[in-house]
Write an enzyme that holds these catalytic residues in place. Structure first.
Site: not given
Lengths: 181, 745, 338
Positions: B246, B471-472, B635, B644, B711
């Site tokens: 994050f 990172i996921g 997408i 996400q 984000e």
């Protein structure tokens, strides 16, 4: 009857006033395999699994029982392995995430449900979530999504996969024949 | 497009899913070596001053201890400040662990104990005795506002506020409707579930393999080579899995320095893992104090926007995330004045945290818009539509695409916004007041230069490789989808390799630019493989594809076939045989189109709708429903994309209701430095989160038409919740988090 | 975490002797709080005497019309025991509102009684704390004190007792069976935990070498009219800012018997007999509840960050008593506060 566990290690040279380094012989059945081992009393079950057994599937997220990443099943019950001193668990059966899938590699229904529902992102809390969910089903106290949420609140997920985790558990519950909702 | 897409756009389970659910995925602190030693960090108790004595004798004498490193015995490392600047460092002098006796923040590492086992190192760490000479410190941003300054040096990649446009002060003075208020969001810590960790595997001769918790393996590599003066060939960084970051893994953190230092000194492998407490001893989302003034005419059209933010930074670096810029482009307004300043406090340097700046600035702006709507008695959604920005007025450029109107419409429909009774406190059920609030989210849709390599074997297996991270976010999966589509393969036949500094150059994974950057590079590399393959096929004797161009063929099931007559085809294996090769390897580099960038502003947009229920008497707030409608171009994978956004919304719920790093200003120390008392949302806090992706044609931001999703989910969420709380209770809370005490008055 | 030696005696008497024999020896059972504190170097025992597997202490038994809960009964076993759920649902609810399922599976009844405060300063060896290191001062008084006490504080300590279970036990007038070198004794729950005064390092009245063997529940369990209301900074897995255990015996619309205890507000579960007396014989009205709340909180004092707790506690008491009177206890999983 006194069961002072065999203190096999000699006192290590240590500064004055410091407790001697004692090793204790314990037996644990880990993922179905019975093992004898020597542990220092200050070694947690989590560190034993990760450092000594190289079973790093069980995660260390906080080391203080605040996150649930280290959840394993001890004698069938989910616990935080970070707060369990290994020496105190002599004779116990431990099931970790590595022991859930079948020998042929078929995923445990909970693991499969987590994949299907994208119930994780970074994956770090995931083994703890899955072990916790397996424990949850065994306990049988969750019947609704609301109860799943409450009884899975000991497993933090910073990626925020909670809705998918609940969906995965509901699916696994249904497969296991437990009515959800 | 010579190929039809079968994977791009389809919901696919993560390709690394099996590794993650079986515990086989390895994170930085889980790699090992036969001679591994363990480091445990000792942290400073004071915020400012100097170490007058550090007694390590007892620690060194403890069983199993190999060495205690302090500023007194640390090895020499690079001399220049610039050697410590990593890829995303803000201007200033980067922190150097164990550099000297000075203490510049509470929790600063002051010693590293290295021992044969983790437990031995932990035990000995408690025996290190540090004596300090205190110096006065200041950690309260409110006490230093008068010393706030415009950062003299810009942080690369972060635009300062645009020049004022129009005459905001005069327009505000003349506006019939005004709202002006201060806003504050508590400092937050990232708290990824995996603590920061570095394992350095040392090989005789000094070659290092470093497993680091980092959002870009090459950032770690260049930091280590520069700080420790090592040749690049001797430092390889491998970080295949990152347990959440994050933003906390954008910059190399001090455990990396300490682990490498110890490894080089002891000539053996070393691992350093931070404790959860120590996760509160480096970067965080900065304390930021904002004022916002909005002036509007009686129809709600914005006449003036004035937004100022003052953010805390460390004594040694000017961290910048600007905060206010989005207020100049989210709505149409001709009179805008945006200011961003810093003030120094005695903490570590803040660090980018999920959508750095945006959820703070948008909390102020979107709260202000809600206050305006209330003052005007206009539906808050209608107010946004009346002020819809058709272009980016900060730069004067058109948006590369912007389907925010559709997001508003579809989000409102899904949420049932039309049934909202706009008067505050007008919806209730039993003891609970019900509130519906909404907000706009906006975030840059960036792309960075990146390189990728694609390797196709005669057996029809494709590997794509790039030094980026997952990172996921789902990077492994989307790269696999893109590559599989490019060559008409099944996803099972494609392997994505990332998280390795030896792979083609990639920017750090951050800024929501990875899908666009790494995705475009991987596609380009695969397309190059395709071209080579077709060239070989055309050269075959009696090739059915002799005259075919790329537009005339499809790649499918290990064959190149004529589009007009798929029965005429050449297998990949035959084509390679014709070319005399058994594999085709291509590396390509992609970068943003300079022409497009000069003309267009790429942004992702969101319309967030939230329902809260507030116990009227006890002040307890629950978020019972969120709809987030996202306009983010194409997408790639709706399944991981939805995750996400959900994750971003959960982050936003934390910001709105629970998360707060509490500083004791007398001690200069964050006190709730654990995750029992720093409240990340738990499962019971999160209920329905509905994610919608609206159709958006994006052709300018990057070659594959995507916009990042990491984000946007947080931006606007906290504001929507605060607005819902106002709608429920009639109480406007301008300081986050909205804990129940704030609703007791 | 320091090095220490370890032994696992086979009987309570042996365990007591083992702790008595060595300065710095401590009992360990579930370990969920002790190991946590040892990792922070807040606790540095020289020896751990493992009582976790002592025979006979993990049972819940009938006793004198009530129940006797062995000290090693885990929080989960306690909360889900059908007898507890049926006869003492207040206790079950309180236990289930604390910690997490994993912690409740390991934590014991005896350990829960003895769990230590969550005060940030107590937990942080980099700061002063009178409870951890007597005489060093209490930075919480003028520091970050959102979670701190408003009742029964002293200038030396404003820490709270963090247990939920103990709040219910206080309301139920439970008592604690202990044994030690001086033999067995019984301590009323109200007297088990203490106020900080000038000895904040002492959490309870348990002797240094004494061990908890059981908790006794008297027959009266208030199964019809009770509630455990817990207010916290997130919906689960958080310590109470304020919690209220309310138990009533109703006689039509009026109150025959009342019990009221608060958590999260003091160094011990805070029970107020005067407020209970005030409710006795009164109609179950909001006015009566408000009077009781005012009485409980008349000497409450805030320290800045926690001052809101006074008003929160007032409202929570009224709500909890209302829920109890109406027979609508606060559910654990349903986050709608009824």
């Amino acid at each position: 009857m006194p069961v002072d566990p065999a203190a096999t290690g000699a006192a290590a040279a240590s500064p004055a006033g410091r407790a001697p380094a004692m090793q204790h012989r314990i037996t644990l059945t880990i993922n179905g395999t019975r093992r004898q081992m020597e542990v220092a009393p200050w070694t947690t079950l989590l560190d034993l699994l990760r450092e000594e057994m190289e079973l790093t599937g069980t995660k260390k997220g906080c080391d203080h029982g605040q996150c649930g990443a280290c959840t394993v099943l001890l004698n069938g019950q989910r616990i935080n392995s970070c707060l369990a001193l290994a020496v105190t668990k002599d004779g116990a059966e431990v099931l970790t995430v590595e022991g859930l899938a079948a020998a042929d590699g078929t995923l445990h229904p909970m693991q499969a449900a987590f994949v299907e529902h994208d119930a994780f992102q970074c994956g770090y809390c995931t083994p703890g979530q899955i072990c916790s969910a397996v424990g949850l089903l065994k306990e049988g106290h969750a019947r609704s999504a609301e109860e799943i949420r409450e009884l899975m609140s000991g497993n933090l997920c910073r990626c925020g996969a909670y809705p998918n985790i609940v969906a995965a558990i509901e699916q696994a519950m249904q497969q296991a024949g437990v009515a959800a909702r | 497009m010579p190929n039809s897409e079968t994977h791009f756009g389809a919901p696919r389970s993560r390709v690394d899913g099996r590794l993650k659910v079986t515990g086989a995925a390895k994170y930085a602190g889980e790699f090992t070596a036969p001679d591994l030693a363990h480091g445990y960090v000792v942290s400073s108790a004071i915020a400012k001053g100097r170490i007058t004595a550090i007694d390590t004798a007892a620690a060194e004498a403890a069983p199993g201890v190999l060495r205690v490193f302090t500023h007194e015995n640390r090895p020499t490392t690079a001399w220049l400040n610039s050697s410590y600047r990593d890829e995303v460092a803000p201007p200033g002098k980067p922190f150097r662990p164990l550099y000297d006796a000075e203490v510049v923040y509470s929790g600063q590492p002051v010693a590293l104990v290295v021992a044969e086992s983790f437990e031995a190192a932990r035990d000995a760490a408690a025996l290190v005795r540090v004596t300090y000479e205190h110096a006065p410190h200041e950690t309260n941003l409110r006490n230093v506002l008068a010393e706030a300054y415009v950062p003299p040096k810009e942080r690369p990649g972060i635009d300062p506020p645009p020049n004022p446009r129009g005459d905001a002060a005069a327009a505000y003075a003349a506006a019939p409707i005004k709202v002006e208020n201060g806003y504050h969001v508590a400092p937050e810590h990232h708290n990824p579930m995996e603590p920061h960790a570095t394992t350095v595997v040392w090989e005789a001769g000094g070659k290092l393999t470093i497993h680091d918790k980092i959002q870009g393996a090459q950032n770690t590599q260049s930091y280590v080579t520069s700080v420790f003066s090592l040749p690049k060939k001797d430092v390889r960084v491998i970080a295949p899995f990152v347990g959440g970051a994050f933003g906390s893994g954008l910059r190399p953190q001090y455990q990396l320095f300490l682990a490498v230092m110890a490894s080089l000194e002891l000539k053996r492998s070393v691992r350093v893992v931070l404790t959860r407490d120590q996760m509160f001893t480096f970067g965080y989302r900065p304390d930021t104090i904002q004022t916002l003034a909005l002036g509007a005419d009686r129809e709600g059209r914005l006449q003036a926007v004035m937004h100022e933010a003052i953010a805390g930074t460390s004594p040694f670096e000017d961290f910048q995330e600007v905060v206010v810029n989005w207020s100049g482009l989210a709505y149409h307004c001709d009179n805008v004045d945006l200011k961003y300043k810093l003030a120094k406090i005695d903490t570590y340097t803040p660090l980018d945290m999920r959508a750095p700046g945006a959820p703070l600035g948008m909390f102020a702006l979107e709260s202000g818009m809600d206050e305006l709507a209330h003052a005007l008695k206009i539906d808050p959604l209608e107010l946004r539509l009346r002020n819809y920005a058709e272009m980016d007025q900060n730069t004067g450029r058109q948006f590369s695409s912007k389907e925010l109107r559709a997001a508003y419409r579809l989000g409102a429909e899904r949420f049932g916004w039309a049934r909202r009774s706009h008067e505050p406190r007008s919806m209730r059920e039993g003891r609970e007041l019900i509130g519906w609030g909404m907000a706009t989210g906006v975030w840059e849709a960036g792309m960075q230069q990146a390189s990728a390599r694609a390797t196709l074997t005669a057996g029809g297996k494709l590997e794509v490789a790039i030094a980026t991270a997952d990172i996921g976010t789902g990077t492994y999966t989307i790269l696999t989808q893109i590559a599989a589509d490019a060559l008409g393969l099944r996803m099972e036949d494609v392997t994505a390799r990332i998280g390795d500094s030896a792979l083609p150059t990639s920017p750090i994974e951050g800024g929501s630019w990875t899908a666009a950057s790494a995705g475009s590079a991987v596609q380009a590399a695969c397309y190059a493989v395709r071209e080579t393959l077709l060239n070989y096929a055309r050269r075959m004797e009696n090739s059915p594809l002799a005259n075919a161009g790329l537009d005339h063929v499809v790649f499918t099931a290990g064959h190149i076939a004529l589009r007009s007559d798929p029965s005429r085809s050449v297998s990949f294996a035959d084509a390679m045989r014709a070319g005399g090769v058994d594999r085709i390897e291509q590396e390509e580099t992609t970068a943003p189109d300079k022409g497009n960038m000069a003309k267009f502003s790429p942004y992702t947009h969101a319309a967030v709708f939230a329902e809260v229920r507030v116990d009227e008497e006890l002040g307890a707030v629950r978020v019972t429903r969120v709809v987030d409608a996202i306009a983010a171009g194409r997408i790639i994978n709706p399944k991981t994309a939805r995750s996400q956004i959900i994750g971003g919304v959960v982050f936003g719920i934390g910001m709105a209701l629970t998360e707060e790093s509490m500083l004791d200003h007398r001690l200069g120390r964050f006190m709730n430095h654990n995750i029992a008392e720093y409240h990340l949302p738990v499962n019971a806090d999160i209920r329905e989160i509905d994610v919608l992706f609206v159709d958006e044609e994006e052709s300018k931001a990057n070659p594959i038409g995507v916009k990042g999703l990491g984000e946007i989910g947080i931006v606007g969420t906290a504001a929507a919740i605060a607005n819902a709380v106002f709608h429920a209770t009639g109480k406007r809370i301008r300081e986050l988090p909205i804990t129940l005490d704030k609703l007791l008055d | 975490m320091n090095r220490f030696s370890y032994s696992r005696p086979g009987a309570v008497s042996e365990a007591v002797r083992a702790v008595q024999a060595e300065a710095g020896a401590k009992f360990i059972a579930g370990g969920t709080n002790l190991v946590d504190l040892m990792k922070y170097d807040v606790e540095r025992p020289r020896r751990l005497v493992d009582v976790g597997a002592l025979p006979g202490l993990d049972r819940i038994e009938e006793q004198a019309g009530g129940l006797r809960i062995g000290a090693l009964v885990t929080n989960s076993a306690l909360a889900y025991d059908p007898r507890i759920q049926e006869r003492y649902p207040l206790l079950s609810r309180a236990v289930l509102s604390g910690a997490s399922p994993q912690l409740r599976n390991a934590a014991t009844t005896g350990g829960n009684l003895l769990q230590r405060t969550r005060c940030y300063y107590f937990y942080d060896t980099g700061t002063p704390c009178n409870k951890r290191e007597p005489g060093t001062g209490c930075p919480a008084v003028n520091g970050v004190n959102r979670i701190h006490a408003i009742l029964g504080t002293s200038e030396h300590c404003i820490a709270t007792h963090p247990s939920d279970m103990c709040v219910a036990l206080a309301a139920l007038e439970a008592s604690v069976e202990v044994t030690g070198p001086g033999g067995d004794r019984r301590i009323a729950l109200a007297d088990f935990h203490r106020l900080p005064g000038d000895q904040p390092e002492r959490d309870s009245t348990l002797g240094a070498d004494e061990i908890v063997t059981a908790v006794q529940l008297p027959p009266k369990g208030f199964p019809a009219n009770y509630t455990y209301l817990k207010l916290r900074d997130r919906q689960s897995y958080a310590f109470a800012l304020v919690s209220v255990a309310a138990a009533l015996e109703m006689d039509g619309g009026s109150i025959r018997e009342a019990r009221l205890a608060l958590g999260g507000v003091a160094h011990k579960p805070w029970r107020d007999p005067q407020a209970e007396a005030l409710l006795r014989g009164r109609p179950a009205t909001r006015e009566a509840f408000a009077e009781a709340a005012a009485l409980v909180l008349k000497d409450a004092r805030g320290y800045g960050g926690n001052t809101f707790k006074i008003e929160l506690a007032r409202r929570a008491i009224i709500r909890a008593l209302s829920q109890a009177a109406a027979g609508t206890p606060q559910p654990i999983a349903d986050k709608h506060i009824a």
